[in-house]
Enzyme design. Structure first.
Site, short mmCIF file in Angstrom:
data_model
loop_
_atom_site.label_atom_id
_atom_site.label_comp_id
_atom_site.label_asym_id
_atom_site.label_seq_id
_atom_site.Cartn_x
_atom_site.Cartn_y
_atom_site.Cartn_z
N ARG A 61 0.71 -1.09 0.02
CA ARG A 61 0.02 -0.06 0.13
C ARG A 61 0.95 1.12 -0.01
O ARG A 61 1.90 1.12 0.63
CB ARG A 61 -1.03 -0.05 1.12
CG ARG A 61 -2.15 -0.84 1.19
CD ARG A 61 -3.10 -0.34 0.26
NE ARG A 61 -4.28 -1.46 -0.06
CZ ARG A 61 -4.19 -2.51 -0.85
NH1 ARG A 61 -3.23 -2.75 -1.59
NH2 ARG A 61 -5.32 -3.37 -1.03
N GLU B 18 -3.57 7.53 -4.03
CA GLU B 18 -4.03 7.07 -5.38
C GLU B 18 -5.51 7.72 -5.70
O GLU B 18 -6.16 8.11 -4.78
CB GLU B 18 -4.14 5.65 -5.33
CG GLU B 18 -2.89 4.94 -5.06
CD GLU B 18 -3.06 3.52 -5.23
OE1 GLU B 18 -4.19 2.94 -5.45
OE2 GLU B 18 -2.22 2.81 -4.79
N HIS C 261 -1.32 0.50 -9.89
CA HIS C 261 -1.94 -0.71 -8.87
C HIS C 261 -2.52 -1.82 -9.51
O HIS C 261 -3.44 -2.17 -9.57
CB HIS C 261 -3.02 0.00 -8.10
CG HIS C 261 -3.17 -0.68 -6.89
ND1 HIS C 261 -3.29 -0.23 -5.48
CD2 HIS C 261 -3.12 -2.11 -6.37
CE1 HIS C 261 -3.65 -0.89 -4.58
NE2 HIS C 261 -3.44 -2.19 -4.94
C1 DGY Z 1 -5.20 -6.17 -3.00
O1 DGY Z 1 -5.97 -7.06 -3.52
O2 DGY Z 1 -5.14 -5.62 -1.92
C2 DGY Z 1 -4.05 -5.77 -4.01
O3 DGY Z 1 -3.72 -4.34 -3.85
C3 DGY Z 1 -4.21 -5.84 -5.36
O4 DGY Z 1 -3.16 -5.40 -6.16
#
Ligand code: DGY
Length: 325
Positions: free
Chosen positions: A242, A271, A289
């Protein structure tokens, strides 16, 4: 009188097979791309729904959960669920589900690919070619760090961290890791992985530092200026976890001042915005992402979330819904 069908809000278009499955069980409303990234849009409609199938970009805040008087379940189309106020959901007896396991392999593949793209300069080399600058094979062109024998330090040795480690082992890398809890000995042995007891030790001894931990109060800005100070100057940061785990401006400065050699970044602090200094930083691959973005995985993610929703709406016991948080 016929029983009223439950209503589900799916915040973005998702694979058709998942929508077809949900349609057999409830009335579906599908948001437009980006529509429910705004809390206000969600607040305006949430009262009408029994279930919410949301994205990691959907802010399922205290306010939203309080307004969602009919909500029985919130299922995230993601394994990470830092976008959901789980505590408030619990207090309101709203179930929360995520999608573990089904995206592990896609994310492991992606992390390896991202590392290769950074170390071997895929993006800048391709641009060089497209710009017409490739005038003949160059013995000194686009040299990068070889991975064999280098140390991959992983923060967060859960499923995805381990999937990355497996692939890195196949490339001849040595694995070290830091995790809240040390993983079982048999898992360490399988990956030939060495545990270190601090992030600082890991950061100062790794050629590649990879973030595979969830975003929590403990991991917010875990990687900041003080970490970039101790990372070796030839080292590379990979982040597919993240964005807020990294202080983005500090990362950009570290790249601009050659404190580290490069970065592969799939996630950002705010984001869809990316810090302007990071956009101009050298030797970094920035992606929107997409770690779990394969046809197979995105359908599996959707199906897992959808099954949790249908199970809750049908009144199944929690023990029969493995992906409840
Ligand atoms: C998630 O599923 O948490 C991921 O960030 C996907 O890439």
């Amino acid at each position: 009188m016929a029983q009223q069908q439950a209503k589900i809000l799916v915040t973005e278009p998702i694979p058709n097979n998942v929508l077809n499955f949900l349609q057999q069980h409830a009335q579906l409303y599908i948001g437009k791309k980006g529509e429910y990234q705004k809390e206000s849009n969600l607040l305006a409609v949430i009262e009408n729904y029994d279930a919410l199938l949301c994205m990691l970009s959907t802010p399922v805040t205290k306010k939203v959960l309080e307004k969602g008087k009919n909500l029985k379940i919130v299922a995230n189309f993601a394994v990470g669920y830092n976008n959901i106020d789980v505590e408030t959901a619990r207090s309101k007896n709203i179930k929360v589900a995520n999608t573990p396991d089904v995206l592990t392999e896609a994310c492991g593949d992606f992390a390896m690919g991202l590392l290769m793209a950074v170390t071997r300069q895929f993006n800048s080399a391709e641009k060089y070619l497209r710009d017409g600058k490739f005038t003949g094979w160059e013995p000194l062109g686009f040299l990068g760090m070889e991975l064999r024998g280098k140390t991959l330090g992983i923060i967060g040795m859960g499923r995805i961290g381990q999937a990355f480690a497996q692939r890195a082992r196949a490339f001849g890398m040595n694995i070290t890791y830091f995790n809240r809890n040390r993983i079982p000995e048999f898992e360490e042995k399988a990956l030939d992985a060495n545990y270190v007891s601090s992030v600082r030790e890991l950061a100062s001894t790794s050629d590649v530092l990879s973030l595979n931990c969830p975003l929590t109060n403990d991991t917010y800005h875990l990687i900041d200026e003080s970490i970039f100070e101790i990372m070796p100057p030839h080292s590379i940061l990979i982040n597919i976890s993240r964005g807020p785990v990294v202080h983005e401006e500090a990362l950009a400065k570290a790249l601009h001042t050659s404190k580290i050699a490069g970065a592969g970044i799939d996630v950002f602090e705010e984001e869809p915005n990316v810090h302007p200094l990071l956009l101009t930083a050298p030797n970094c691959v920035l992606l929107p992402h997409i770690a779990s973005a394969t046809f197979e995985t995105r359908e599996a993610i959707g199906m897992l979330a959808a099954h949790a929703i249908v199970s809750v709406l049908e009144g199944k016991n929690d023990e029969n819904i493995p992906n409840l948080i």
